[in-house]
Design a protein around this motif. Sequence first.
Motif, PDB file in Angstrom:
ATOM      1  N   THR A   1       0.857  -1.186   0.000  1.00 37.97           N
ATOM      2  CA  THR A   1       0.000   0.000   0.000  1.00 37.97           C
ATOM      3  C   THR A   1       0.895   1.239   0.000  1.00 37.97           C
ATOM      4  O   THR A   1       1.803   1.355   0.825  1.00 37.97           O
ATOM      5  CB  THR A   1      -0.909   0.017   1.246  1.00 37.97           C
ATOM      6  N   THR A   2       0.630   2.148  -0.919  1.00 40.79           N
ATOM      7  CA  THR A   2       1.523   3.295  -1.111  1.00 40.79           C
ATOM      8  C   THR A   2       0.787   4.615  -0.908  1.00 40.79           C
ATOM      9  O   THR A   2      -0.359   4.761  -1.343  1.00 40.79           O
ATOM     10  CB  THR A   2       2.120   3.266  -2.532  1.00 40.79           C
ATOM     11  N   LYS A   3       1.449   5.563  -0.254  1.00 40.12           N
ATOM     12  CA  LYS A   3       0.960   6.929  -0.138  1.00 40.12           C
ATOM     13  C   LYS A   3       2.071   7.885  -0.568  1.00 40.12           C
ATOM     14  O   LYS A   3       3.237   7.496  -0.617  1.00 40.12           O
ATOM     15  CB  LYS A   3       0.496   7.233   1.291  1.00 40.12           C
ATOM     16  N   VAL A   4       1.699   9.120  -0.851  1.00 42.25           N
ATOM     17  CA  VAL A   4       2.662  10.111  -1.338  1.00 42.25           C
ATOM     18  C   VAL A   4       2.661  11.305  -0.386  1.00 42.25           C
ATOM     19  O   VAL A   4       1.601  11.873  -0.095  1.00 42.25           O
ATOM     20  CB  VAL A   4       2.321  10.572  -2.769  1.00 42.25           C
ATOM     21  N   ILE A   5       3.838  11.681   0.090  1.00 41.10           N
ATOM     22  CA  ILE A   5       3.987  12.809   1.014  1.00 41.10           C
ATOM     23  C   ILE A   5       4.200  14.094   0.211  1.00 41.10           C
ATOM     24  O   ILE A   5       5.046  14.143  -0.683  1.00 41.10           O
ATOM     25  CB  ILE A   5       5.171  12.577   1.971  1.00 41.10           C
ATOM     26  N   ASN A   6       3.440  15.116   0.553  1.00 40.39           N
ATOM     27  CA  ASN A   6       3.544  16.418  -0.116  1.00 40.39           C
ATOM     28  C   ASN A   6       4.536  17.302   0.654  1.00 40.39           C
ATOM     29  O   ASN A   6       4.314  17.628   1.813  1.00 40.39           O
ATOM     30  CB  ASN A   6       2.166  17.080  -0.169  1.00 40.39           C
ATOM     31  N   MET A   7       5.626  17.672   0.011  1.00 39.16           N
ATOM     32  CA  MET A   7       6.650  18.480   0.692  1.00 39.16           C
ATOM     33  C   MET A   7       6.688  19.927   0.227  1.00 39.16           C
ATOM     34  O   MET A   7       7.581  20.687   0.611  1.00 39.16           O
ATOM     35  CB  MET A   7       8.023  17.836   0.507  1.00 39.16           C
ATOM     36  N   LYS A   8       5.758  20.327  -0.623  1.00 34.72           N
ATOM     37  CA  LYS A   8       5.743  21.713  -1.084  1.00 34.72           C
ATOM     38  C   LYS A   8       5.530  22.654   0.098  1.00 34.72           C
ATOM     39  O   LYS A   8       4.825  22.304   1.047  1.00 34.72           O
ATOM     40  CB  LYS A   8       4.640  21.885  -2.124  1.00 34.72           C
ATOM     41  N   PRO A   9       6.152  23.798   0.111  1.00 35.77           N
ATOM     42  CA  PRO A   9       6.869  24.437  -1.007  1.00 35.77           C
ATOM     43  C   PRO A   9       8.340  24.056  -1.102  1.00 35.77           C
ATOM     44  O   PRO A   9       9.092  24.692  -1.843  1.00 35.77           O
ATOM     45  CB  PRO A   9       6.741  25.930  -0.668  1.00 35.77           C
ATOM     46  N   TYR A  10       8.770  23.011  -0.355  1.00 41.67           N
ATOM     47  CA  TYR A  10      10.188  22.648  -0.360  1.00 41.67           C
ATOM     48  C   TYR A  10      10.423  21.487  -1.321  1.00 41.67           C
ATOM     49  O   TYR A  10       9.510  20.726  -1.655  1.00 41.67           O
ATOM     50  CB  TYR A  10      10.642  22.326   1.064  1.00 41.67           C
ATOM     51  N   LYS A  11      11.682  21.348  -1.737  1.00 39.67           N
ATOM     52  CA  LYS A  11      12.001  20.381  -2.782  1.00 39.67           C
ATOM     53  C   LYS A  11      12.053  18.947  -2.262  1.00 39.67           C
ATOM     54  O   LYS A  11      11.545  18.030  -2.892  1.00 39.67           O
ATOM     55  CB  LYS A  11      13.343  20.732  -3.435  1.00 39.67           C
ATOM     56  N   ASP A  12      12.691  18.749  -1.091  1.00 40.47           N
ATOM     57  CA  ASP A  12      12.921  17.386  -0.619  1.00 40.47           C
ATOM     58  C   ASP A  12      12.844  17.349   0.908  1.00 40.47           C
ATOM     59  O   ASP A  12      12.742  18.399   1.558  1.00 40.47           O
ATOM     60  CB  ASP A  12      14.273  16.865  -1.124  1.00 40.47           C
ATOM     61  N   PRO A  13      12.893  16.144   1.504  1.00 43.32           N
ATOM     62  CA  PRO A  13      12.777  16.036   2.964  1.00 43.32           C
ATOM     63  C   PRO A  13      13.859  16.800   3.718  1.00 43.32           C
ATOM     64  O   PRO A  13      13.592  17.383   4.779  1.00 43.32           O
ATOM     65  CB  PRO A  13      12.904  14.530   3.220  1.00 43.32           C
ATOM     66  N   ASP A  14      15.074  16.807   3.183  1.00 42.21           N
ATOM     67  CA  ASP A  14      16.182  17.517   3.829  1.00 42.21           C
ATOM     68  C   ASP A  14      15.860  19.008   3.965  1.00 42.21           C
ATOM     69  O   ASP A  14      15.953  19.596   5.051  1.00 42.21           O
ATOM     70  CB  ASP A  14      17.457  17.301   3.007  1.00 42.21           C
ATOM     71  N   GLU A  15      15.443  19.642   2.848  1.00 44.17           N
ATOM     72  CA  GLU A  15      15.084  21.063   2.873  1.00 44.17           C
ATOM     73  C   GLU A  15      13.889  21.309   3.786  1.00 44.17           C
ATOM     74  O   GLU A  15      13.846  22.284   4.541  1.00 44.17           O
ATOM     75  CB  GLU A  15      14.753  21.548   1.454  1.00 44.17           C
ATOM     76  N   PHE A  16      12.904  20.426   3.698  1.00 44.18           N
ATOM     77  CA  PHE A  16      11.676  20.601   4.480  1.00 44.18           C
ATOM     78  C   PHE A  16      11.981  20.614   5.977  1.00 44.18           C
ATOM     79  O   PHE A  16      11.526  21.504   6.709  1.00 44.18           O
ATOM     80  CB  PHE A  16      10.686  19.472   4.151  1.00 44.18           C
ATOM     81  N   ILE A  17      12.752  19.623   6.426  1.00 43.51           N
ATOM     82  CA  ILE A  17      13.039  19.511   7.863  1.00 43.51           C
ATOM     83  C   ILE A  17      13.899  20.675   8.348  1.00 43.51           C
ATOM     84  O   ILE A  17      13.687  21.199   9.450  1.00 43.51           O
ATOM     85  CB  ILE A  17      13.693  18.147   8.167  1.00 43.51           C
ATOM     86  N   LYS A  18      14.845  21.107   7.547  1.00 37.06           N
ATOM     87  CA  LYS A  18      15.661  22.278   7.935  1.00 37.06           C
ATOM     88  C   LYS A  18      14.792  23.515   8.107  1.00 37.06           C
ATOM     89  O   LYS A  18      15.015  24.350   8.979  1.00 37.06           O
ATOM     90  CB  LYS A  18      16.737  22.540   6.879  1.00 37.06           C
ATOM     91  N   ALA A  19      13.772  23.636   7.240  1.00 35.84           N
ATOM     92  CA  ALA A  19      12.930  24.839   7.271  1.00 35.84           C
ATOM     93  C   ALA A  19      11.838  24.766   8.335  1.00 35.84           C
ATOM     94  O   ALA A  19      11.607  25.737   9.056  1.00 35.84           O
ATOM     95  CB  ALA A  19      12.300  25.052   5.889  1.00 35.84           C
ATOM     96  N   LEU A  20      11.161  23.613   8.442  1.00 35.72           N
ATOM     97  CA  LEU A  20       9.965  23.534   9.295  1.00 35.72           C
ATOM     98  C   LEU A  20      10.083  22.565  10.469  1.00 35.72           C
ATOM     99  O   LEU A  20       9.270  22.608  11.391  1.00 35.72           O
ATOM    100  CB  LEU A  20       8.746  23.144   8.441  1.00 35.72           C
TER     101      LEU A  20
END
Length: 610
Positions: A328-347
């Motif tokens: 079973t697959t789901k998709v994580i939305n990381m916008k407005p950031y490009k990838d998990p690394d950027e997202f976590i650094k920002a938020l």
Amino acid sequence: MPYYSDDIIEEVRSRNDIVDVISQYVRLSKKGSTYFGLCPFHNEKTGSFSVSPNKQMYYCFGCGAGGNVFTFLMEYENFTFGEAMEALADRAGVELPKQEYTSAQRQEADKRARLLEINKEAAKYFYMLLRGERGARALSYFRKRELSDETMQKFGLGYSDQYSDDLYRYLRKKGYEDDILKESGLVSIDERRGGYDKFWNRAMFPIMDVHNKVIGFGGRVMGDGEPKYLNSPETKIFDKSRNLYGLNFARSTKKPQLLLCEGYMDVIALHQAGFDNAVASLGTALTSGHANLLKRYTKNVYLTYDSDGAGVKAALRAIPILKEVGITTKVINMKPYKDPDEFIKALGAEEYQKRIDTAENSFMFEIRILEQQYDMHDPESKTKFYNAVAEKLCTFGEKLERDNYIAAVADKYMIGIEDLRRLVNQYGAKIGMAAGGAPPVRERSELRREQGSEKKKENGMIQSQKLLLTWLIEHTGLFPKIEKYISPEDFTEEIYHKAAEILYEQYRNTGTVNPAKIVSMFQNEEEQREIAGLFHATIRGVETEGDKENGGYSKETFEKALKETIVRVKQNSIEYHLKNMAPTDMAALQRSVADKKALEELEKVHISID
């Protein structure tokens, strides 16, 4: 796989108490004579994972995982049976007999061992360089990526020197010859340049298999060189399509899903933020090999790919591959950031967890991306979109699942549910005709329901045979009372018949039974799981937990259920053997007559568990 005799297998098993072994992985608490804890094989809040010191077996009443001490290591550590044998023998101080190999097998095993040694030496060398004067630039890079010393140590991060033959010269000093170095993928050798390194002036990421053995490397160039990222070539120990970066850590996660990333830094950043369930494919698109590997550890994968166009395309390619193996697959939305690394650094991690909690269903993600190809303000284009959606909905073979998605799509895209269902059925009929006259979607689902009801009826007898084997384990005093009526031949399921033969033989030879030893006699993991389930079968109203006499139910209730089960097993046996008997087999005919007399007698007697 190495061959071991039954005697040596039993010696290793008996010298590794299952409670002691599993306690190293699972917190257990004692209730009666059984230990309980949270199952390590699925996510749960109430402990349904039981470990029986008497049976020397474990069983989860939630997910059905079960077996003996070998099975546990094979499931938890993803060991082969041979690897589990070696680990438990080493733990108990049992010396295993030397295995006989052909010269070719020995040569191949030695070569693999040497390649693993070389990769380990290279990883240690890169690790040391990063922390020295020459690794200052790479260390600065990792620091700018906000990696802690603990994280860098956990992932064994390193640096390959700016001199292009540095590692080659180091490994030659360690005694490794050119031929084996060339096969390692770390070194290239030609007549003009001699030996030179695959990786130089790069921040290094060791790639480990699930047993924490270094099998390859990824390297990011320091500066403007190309390619930016470089991976080891495939070797005898490194297959990109069958390994995942970070799986050596993620396989032990208690989280209910695995997070599938695109790059090394995403995995490392997620682990540092507390998401120990992150993995990534190794510089290649997701393959069926990756999907099957993931399936060993989880039923749920959340895609956390880059949010740009390339990441969306990669997600669309991955979804059907994962679905094909039942994930079973789901998709994580990381916008407005490009990838998990950027997202976590920002938020931060808390916000990322919210994105996990609200991850999008993979089919609805596919539909949303599909919608972008159509002008939803134009009636003709909108109609084409609905037709494309209906065609995709036909891919769901199960009617209930298809109906749920029809309802979800109709609700989101404001189309009448019955209109969409009719459109789906029209497409289903067209697909059926194109396939050579197969029935429409609705008719096919009805046919499956009929087949399903037949299977349920069949499973009732399987359950009776399982229950009888469980009760023979729990109440060994039943053997002399029922063996004149029930023999191993009466267990018509092949695997149950084999288990019954071993069980009866154990009792006749020793007066006791040893279920953990029986599990070891089945080398296949699925068979071991099935056998473990045999010895923990229950029915509503009558349990067979060893801590309570008769499972906590009255003696009369238990004996009534026992008698009915024995009669059902015998009746089924007579019908089965009559159906499969050759008309000219007089001996089989005589046995059938004797069995019918035994059944008549059985129906009159009372079988006590005293």
